[in-house]
Design a protein around this motif. Structure first.
Motif, PDB file in Angstrom:
ATOM      1  N   LYS A  78      40.835  41.253  14.038  1.00  0.00           N
ATOM      2  CA  LYS A  78      41.567  41.766  12.878  1.00  0.00           C
ATOM      3  C   LYS A  78      40.549  42.487  12.018  1.00  0.00           C
ATOM      4  CE  LYS A  78      44.783  39.013  11.522  1.00  0.00           C
ATOM      5  NZ  LYS A  78      45.990  39.781  11.927  1.00  0.00           N
ATOM      6  N   MET A  79      40.635  43.819  11.958  1.00  0.00           N
ATOM      7  CA  MET A  79      39.601  44.615  11.325  1.00  0.00           C
ATOM      8  C   MET A  79      40.186  45.603  10.322  1.00  0.00           C
ATOM      9  SD  MET A  79      37.053  45.402  14.551  1.00  0.00           S
ATOM     10  CE  MET A  79      38.253  46.171  15.622  1.00  0.00           C
ATOM     11  N   LYS A  80      39.344  46.004   9.381  1.00  0.00           N
ATOM     12  CA  LYS A  80      39.728  47.063   8.459  1.00  0.00           C
ATOM     13  C   LYS A  80      38.603  48.084   8.409  1.00  0.00           C
ATOM     14  CE  LYS A  80      40.104  45.819   4.101  1.00  0.00           C
ATOM     15  NZ  LYS A  80      40.358  45.054   2.861  1.00  0.00           N
ATOM     16  N   GLN A 134      35.106  46.160  23.228  1.00  0.00           N
ATOM     17  CA  GLN A 134      34.675  46.251  24.616  1.00  0.00           C
ATOM     18  C   GLN A 134      34.366  44.858  25.138  1.00  0.00           C
ATOM     19  OE1 GLN A 134      34.437  49.178  26.551  1.00  0.00           O
ATOM     20  NE2 GLN A 134      34.169  47.687  28.199  1.00  0.00           N
ATOM     21  N   ALA A 135      35.205  44.414  26.085  1.00  0.00           N
ATOM     22  CA  ALA A 135      35.029  43.084  26.668  1.00  0.00           C
ATOM     23  C   ALA A 135      34.234  43.168  27.960  1.00  0.00           C
ATOM     24  CB  ALA A 135      36.383  42.448  26.931  1.00  0.00           C
ATOM     25  N   CYS A 184      32.707  40.138  23.775  1.00  0.00           N
ATOM     26  CA  CYS A 184      33.526  41.246  23.300  1.00  0.00           C
ATOM     27  C   CYS A 184      32.888  41.794  22.026  1.00  0.00           C
ATOM     28  CB  CYS A 184      34.945  40.795  23.028  1.00  0.00           C
ATOM     29  SG  CYS A 184      36.017  42.100  22.388  1.00  0.00           S
ATOM     30  N   ALA A 185      32.488  43.056  22.092  1.00  0.00           N
ATOM     31  CA  ALA A 185      31.807  43.678  20.964  1.00  0.00           C
ATOM     32  C   ALA A 185      32.699  44.725  20.311  1.00  0.00           C
ATOM     33  CB  ALA A 185      30.511  44.316  21.435  1.00  0.00           C
ATOM     34  N   ALA A 186      32.761  44.680  18.997  1.00  0.00           N
ATOM     35  CA  ALA A 186      33.504  45.673  18.236  1.00  0.00           C
ATOM     36  C   ALA A 186      32.544  46.777  17.800  1.00  0.00           C
ATOM     37  CB  ALA A 186      34.147  45.030  17.027  1.00  0.00           C
ATOM     38  N   THR A 205      30.449  40.609  17.380  1.00  0.00           N
ATOM     39  CA  THR A 205      30.724  40.176  18.749  1.00  0.00           C
ATOM     40  C   THR A 205      31.296  38.765  18.765  1.00  0.00           C
ATOM     41  OG1 THR A 205      28.951  41.578  19.616  1.00  0.00           O
ATOM     42  CG2 THR A 205      29.715  39.785  21.019  1.00  0.00           C
ATOM     43  N   VAL A 206      32.277  38.573  19.644  1.00  0.00           N
ATOM     44  CA  VAL A 206      32.854  37.261  19.860  1.00  0.00           C
ATOM     45  C   VAL A 206      32.611  36.856  21.309  1.00  0.00           C
ATOM     46  CG1 VAL A 206      35.151  38.208  20.409  1.00  0.00           C
ATOM     47  CG2 VAL A 206      34.940  35.839  19.606  1.00  0.00           C
TER      48      VAL A 206
END
Length: 120
Positions: A97-99, A4-5, A21-23, A76-77
């Motif tokens: 890039k996530m797993k 979510q940006a 941007c939060a994952a 978060t980035v």
């Protein structure tokens, strides 16, 4: 899993803006995170990426003006943008890039995009 940006908007030339941007979701691990942008009628281009350890990589066009950072505890980035010009106008997309688990591979995930408009 989703990204979510937020933080886009209208800013005057020379101004600054900060994107976040939060994952969220079922995340086991996040590797690289970053930002791309797409101006009207153009392809999506790299803006900046950052490794899990905090090593940044920038497009030449934003070096010295943009700073990428991340908070691993918050998944978060961030992208701090300064000295903005009309050429920076674009939809900015975050990616990660996530797993989802130990035994699954990393996949690229994309946020929905946030519009940055630089205009007087």
């Amino acid at each position: 899993v989703q990204l979510q940006a937020s933080g886009g908007g209208l800013v005057q030339p020379g101004g600054s803006l900060r994107l976040s941007c939060a994952a969220s979701g079922s995340i086991f691990s996040i590797n690289d995170m970053g930002w791309y942008r797409q101006a009207p009628g153009k392809q999506r281009d790299l803006v900046a990426t950052i490794s899990r350890g905090g090593n940044p990589n920038y497009a030449d066009s934003v070096k010295g003006r943009f700073t990428i950072s991340r908070d691993n505890a918050k998944n978060t980035v961030y992208l701090q943008m300064s000295s903005l010009s009309p050429e920076d106008t674009a939809v900015y997309y975050c990616y990660a890039k996530m797993k989802k688990s130990l035994n699954r591979p990393y996949y690229d995930y994309w946020g929905q995009g946030t519009l940055v408009t630089v205009s007087s």
